[in-house]
Design a protein around this motif. Structure first.
Motif: not given
Lengths: 124, 410
Positions: A50, A54-55, A58, A97, B334, B367, B369
């Motif tokens: 994750r 996610e890194e 984003l 995600v 987040n 997304l 997240v």
């Protein structure tokens, strides 16, 4: 001291008679650090996967681009997760995600958009 | 002992000297989540400052693997154990923190390294590492573990380790300064950088023993102690290419992972930070509270702040960064629209950024997240130097260039 031996093969193949040497204090290969027990409910693979996903997500990376991070063996950390846990596991993280994959959305553009920038930022 | 205010502990504490005049404080934020331990920072520092005789084992900047070891070996575990022995059961935090620059993490009720030394012959609780402990600074990292018939193999990590990047914290209440019997160590009013006067130093190594982070080191060829100088000529704007404005240190400016951002924050007489949410360091430490000090319970009020690794067990992280860990990770996993943009400003310029702005942009993607649905915007973040000039402008969405598969650069 931990059971550990360093075997040398001077000047030749493994068939040459090896000489075993006991580890010495200044040997940098001995792990002399601390260990810390990982809590039983701590799923490192999931947390790491994750984090990776996610890194990059984003920063605008698409789902296909992230999938490649897991498929390519040169990215050792992500690829190791795919090898040990399987493609379905990786896809489930990507699904979480990005949402479930849209058939035919190779470029991962289903969720992208160009909405007006009418939302302000929040610094006080 | 004087009484000084330590905002990281949320209380007054004992320190050998009263707080003095202060203007600005050298500070930085390190994002552990993005470090790959390439050691470029380590070598940038070493090739600049510590490549002379007597400095062979001296790394003012090092990156170590946690929880395995450290440089010097097990430096933190040793001091934590000493503190627990001297203050049994007392090393605890009270409260959950307040929206207040004077006690953002609650209050530490235990004794600091200055307070556990009360009644002893020393001013600070600490220890002097053996020579052997300074060796193998990368112990536990990604090196081959065994030489066999097929050659050496690199380990495959499946654990939760992370990399900890360390330089001198240029503490607001330096233990090295407190311990020096020669008053050879001083903290500069203009930027809070802590330096050792090489003329006055006699190499008693009290600072080496006292520094809880073990960032003061003895050099046998000069018989003096040395430490990170925060590349002060760059901070002073003396570098010919800096145009008179502060530049980031060598270790910061060389970071290829873009994990480091350095700054100078305004401070009050009691070492609390002056309200300045346009300053990126202030914003991350006091507004978002996403970056935390390393072992604040030691009591030196260190000035390098860390965004904790989100995958490591929380219990371990709480001991290392204090009770703000859970909220910091939640913020980081987040991030607010503004924090997300600010994270892109890391390493966007070599000049120290004194202020930043975020210009809203279009939607980039939606997304899930941190378990929540959210929209990512392609905002633009702008950084300004000490003279208020724009020195960096980057967007949230990173440009991606895909190299053709037929090209092999190796």
């Amino acid at each position: 001291m931990a059971e550990f031996h360093v075997t040398f093969h001077p000047g030749g193949p493994a068939a040459a008679a090896p000489s075993a040497k006991e580890l010495e204090a200044e040997d940098p290969y001995e792990l002399v650090g601390l260990t810390f027990e990982v809590p039983p409910d701590h799923d490192v693979d999931l947390l790491m996967a994750r984090t990776f996903v996610e890194e990059y997500a984003l920063m605008g990376y698409s789902r296909p681009a992230l999938r490649k991070l897991f498929e390519t063996p040169f990215y050792a950390g992500t690829h190791d997760i795919l090898v040990r846990r399987g493609p379905a596991y990786v896809d489930s993280v990507l699904d979480e995600v990005f949402g479930a994959e849209v058939p035919g959305d190779e470029a991962g553009e289903a969720s992208a958009g160009a909405a007006p920038a009418d939302e302000g930022t929040s610094r006080g | 002992m004087a009484k000084v205010y330590n905002w990281q502990l949320g209380r007054e504490m004992e320190y050998p000297y009263a707080g003095g005049d202060r203007e600005r404080q050298f500070a930085a934020v390190f994002n552990i989540n993005r470090c790959i331990a390439c050691q470029t920072c380590t070598m940038a520092c070493k090739s600049t400052w510590t490549h002379y005789p007597g400095q062979e084992l001296m790394f003012w900047n090092n990156v170590e693997t946690k929880p395995y070891g450290g440089y010097p070996r097990s430096w933190d575990a040793k001091l934590l154990e000493m503190q627990e022995t001297l203050d049994p059961g007392g090393q605890n935090w009270a409260g959950t923190g307040q929206a207040d620059v004077r006690s953002p993490y609650g209050r530490f009720d235990g004794k600091t390294i200055f307070e556990t030394a009360n009644g002893t012959s020393e001013r600070v609780t600490g220890y002097l590492p053996d020579d052997d402990e300074w060796k193998a600074p990368n112990n536990g990292e990604d090196h081959g573990t065994k030489m066999g018939p097929d050659g050496a193999k690199l380990p495959v990590h499946q654990g939760w380790f992370f990399y900890l990047q360390r330089i001198c914290n240029h503490c607001s209440y330096p233990a090295c300064l407190a311990a020096c019997p020669r008053n050879a160590i001083y903290k500069r009013k203009e930027d809070g950088i802590v330096l050792i006067d090489q003329e006055r130093c006699r190499g008693y190594r009290k600072c080496v023993a006292a520094c809880p982070y073990k960032k003061s080191m003895y050099r046998p060829t000069t018989r003096t102690s040395e430490k990170c100088i925060a590349c002060y000529p760059r901070i002073e704007g003396q570098d010919p290419i800096s145009d008179g404005v502060p530049m980031e240190t060598r270790c910061m400016a060389s970071c290829i992972g873009k994990i480091r951002m350095q700054g100078l924050v305004q401070v009050e007489a009691d070492a609390t930070w002056t309200h300045d949410p346009r300053n990126p360091i202030y914003y991350m430490v006091h507004v978002e509270k996403v970056a935390l000090p390393l072992y604040p319970q030691f009591g030196t009020q260190p000035n390098i702040y860390y965004i904790p690794p989100r995958w490591a067990p929380r219990e371990y992280l709480r001991q290392m960064f204090g009770p703000g860990v859970d909220a910091a990770i939640e913020k980081y996993a987040n991030p607010s629209r503004e924090l997300l943009a600010l994270l892109q400003l890391f390493r966007a310029t070599r000049e120290v950024i004194f202020a930043f702005d975020v210009i809203p942009g279009p939607v980039a993607q939606t997304l899930n997240v941190g378990g929540r649905s959210r929209t990512i915007y392609d905002d633009t973040v702008v950084g300004y130097d000490a003279k208020g000039r724009e020195v960096a402008r980057v967007k949230v969405v990173e440009p991606v260039v895909t190299r053709p598969g037929s090209i092999n650069s190796i």
